[in-house]
Design a protein around this motif. Structure first.
Motif, short mmCIF file in Angstrom:
data_model
loop_
_atom_site.label_atom_id
_atom_site.label_comp_id
_atom_site.label_asym_id
_atom_site.label_seq_id
_atom_site.Cartn_x
_atom_site.Cartn_y
_atom_site.Cartn_z
N LYS A 1 0.85 -1.19 0.00
CA LYS A 1 0.00 0.00 0.00
C LYS A 1 0.88 1.23 0.00
N GLY A 2 0.64 2.10 -0.99
CA GLY A 2 1.41 3.33 -1.08
C GLY A 2 2.83 3.09 -1.57
N LEU A 3 3.45 4.15 -1.98
CA LEU A 3 4.85 4.11 -2.41
C LEU A 3 5.47 5.44 -2.02
N ASP A 4 5.52 5.64 -0.69
CA ASP A 4 5.95 6.92 -0.14
C ASP A 4 7.23 6.75 0.66
N LEU A 5 7.97 7.84 0.78
CA LEU A 5 9.10 7.86 1.70
C LEU A 5 8.59 7.63 3.12
N ALA A 6 9.42 7.01 3.95
CA ALA A 6 8.99 6.68 5.31
C ALA A 6 8.50 7.90 6.07
N GLN A 7 9.16 9.02 5.89
CA GLN A 7 8.80 10.21 6.63
C GLN A 7 7.49 10.84 6.15
N GLU A 8 6.98 10.34 5.03
CA GLU A 8 5.73 10.87 4.48
C GLU A 8 4.62 9.83 4.41
N ALA A 9 4.91 8.63 4.86
CA ALA A 9 4.00 7.51 4.66
C ALA A 9 2.73 7.63 5.50
N ASN A 10 1.67 7.02 4.99
CA ASN A 10 0.40 6.93 5.70
C ASN A 10 0.48 5.76 6.67
N LEU A 11 0.28 6.00 7.95
CA LEU A 11 0.39 4.93 8.94
C LEU A 11 -0.67 3.85 8.75
N ASP A 12 -1.82 4.22 8.19
CA ASP A 12 -2.84 3.21 7.91
C ASP A 12 -2.33 2.21 6.88
N ASP A 13 -1.56 2.71 5.90
CA ASP A 13 -0.97 1.81 4.91
C ASP A 13 0.02 0.86 5.57
N TRP A 14 0.83 1.38 6.45
CA TRP A 14 1.79 0.53 7.17
C TRP A 14 1.07 -0.53 7.98
N ASP A 15 0.04 -0.13 8.70
CA ASP A 15 -0.72 -1.08 9.52
C ASP A 15 -1.32 -2.19 8.65
N MET A 16 -1.88 -1.81 7.51
CA MET A 16 -2.51 -2.80 6.64
C MET A 16 -1.51 -3.82 6.13
N MET A 17 -0.32 -3.36 5.74
CA MET A 17 0.70 -4.30 5.26
C MET A 17 1.17 -5.23 6.36
N ILE A 18 1.37 -4.71 7.55
CA ILE A 18 1.81 -5.54 8.67
C ILE A 18 0.73 -6.54 9.04
N GLN A 19 -0.51 -6.09 9.09
CA GLN A 19 -1.61 -6.98 9.50
C GLN A 19 -1.82 -8.12 8.51
N THR A 20 -1.67 -7.82 7.22
CA THR A 20 -1.89 -8.86 6.20
C THR A 20 -0.64 -9.68 5.94
N ASN A 21 0.46 -9.01 5.62
CA ASN A 21 1.67 -9.70 5.19
C ASN A 21 2.35 -10.48 6.31
#
Length: 252
Positions: free
Chosen positions: A88-108
């Motif tokens: 989800k997303g293709l952003d630099l870490a300092q600009e990333a959407n935390l919801d995208d991070w959560d979704m990847m961690i929860q699924t992957n």
């Protein structure tokens, strides 16, 4: 060899292609995905050898309940393919959407763990089984904006290797399949179905197809029981790992 294979992410892409590959060769398939309508369409195509199991792999209680409720003819799972995953997303870490991070961690990560834990005790008790985890070359080679997606796939690789250590002394096998650029719904999901952004990574090259990866899964699973293929990298011919990046500073 035939038996029961459970495939997560079976509604599309690699999971969908793998379900068709194994069903065509006499396996019974438990297809897992959130989209029941797609699973039911696949069941119509594949027949009674396909069992649709609609649940979210990132919901631990739903995973446990779904595996406990499998019909007897699908309950003894010989192979689990953890194919469900996303970027989800293709952003630099300092600009990333935390919801995208959560979704990847929860699924992957979490989803893979929950499904693996659900089937392992029975596999160990029967001294037979195979766990195939879908990693990525992103788990081997870093790239700018890959941050959490790449880290989640590195987790998949190392979890697979640690499973191999834990399962030593049993005949339960594990493998991590690591595809390069593969044309599935992956890019559409990553870019929220923006057609221009989703098509851009494939321009001018021939990417892998879902069927290429399902063929690798078929080959790995059908090796003799004394043979374990632990890691497989699969690249499109038109892709290679990138060069080092530099932020070059010039002196005054």
């Amino acid at each position: 060899m035939t038996g029961v294979i459970c495939i997560t992410g079976a509604s599309a892409g690699i999971g969908h292609a793998t379900a068709k590959r194994f069903c065509a060769n006499g396996w019974r398939v438990v297809g897992v995905a959130r989209r029941l309508d797609r699973l039911e369409a696949l069941q119509k195509e594949l027949g009674n050898a396909f069992y649709p199991a609609a649940f979210d792999v990132s919901d631990r209680d739903s995973v446990a309940a779904a595996f406990a409720a499998l019909p007897p003819e699908f309950a003894d799972i010989d192979v689990l393919v953890n194919s469900a995953g996303l970027g989800k997303g293709l952003d630099l870490a300092q600009e990333a959407n935390l919801d995208d991070w959560d979704m990847m961690i929860q699924t992957n990560i979490n989803g893979l763990l929950y499904c693996t834990r659900a089937v392992l005790p029975n596999m160990v008790a029967r001294n037979h089984g195979f766990i195939v985890n879908l990693g990525s070359i992103a788990g081997e080679y870093n790239y700018k904006t890959g941050n959490v997606y790449g880290a989640s796939k590195a987790f998949v690789k190392h979890f697979t290797q640690n499973l191999k250590a834990d399962l030593l002394g049993t005949m339960v096998r594990v493998c991590c399949i690591e595809p390069g650029l593969t044309r599935t719904e992956f890019q559409q999901v990553r870019f929220d179905w923006n057609e221009a952004k989703s098509d851009a990574p494939y321009k001018g090259i021939t990417p892998l197809a879902a069927e290429d990866i399902s063929e690798a899964i078929w080959w790995v699973v059908n090796q003799p029981e004394h043979v374990t293929v632990t890691t497989v990298e699969i690249w499109p011919t038109h892709q290679a790992n990138g060069t080092f990046s530099f932020d070059r500073q010039t002196s005054d």
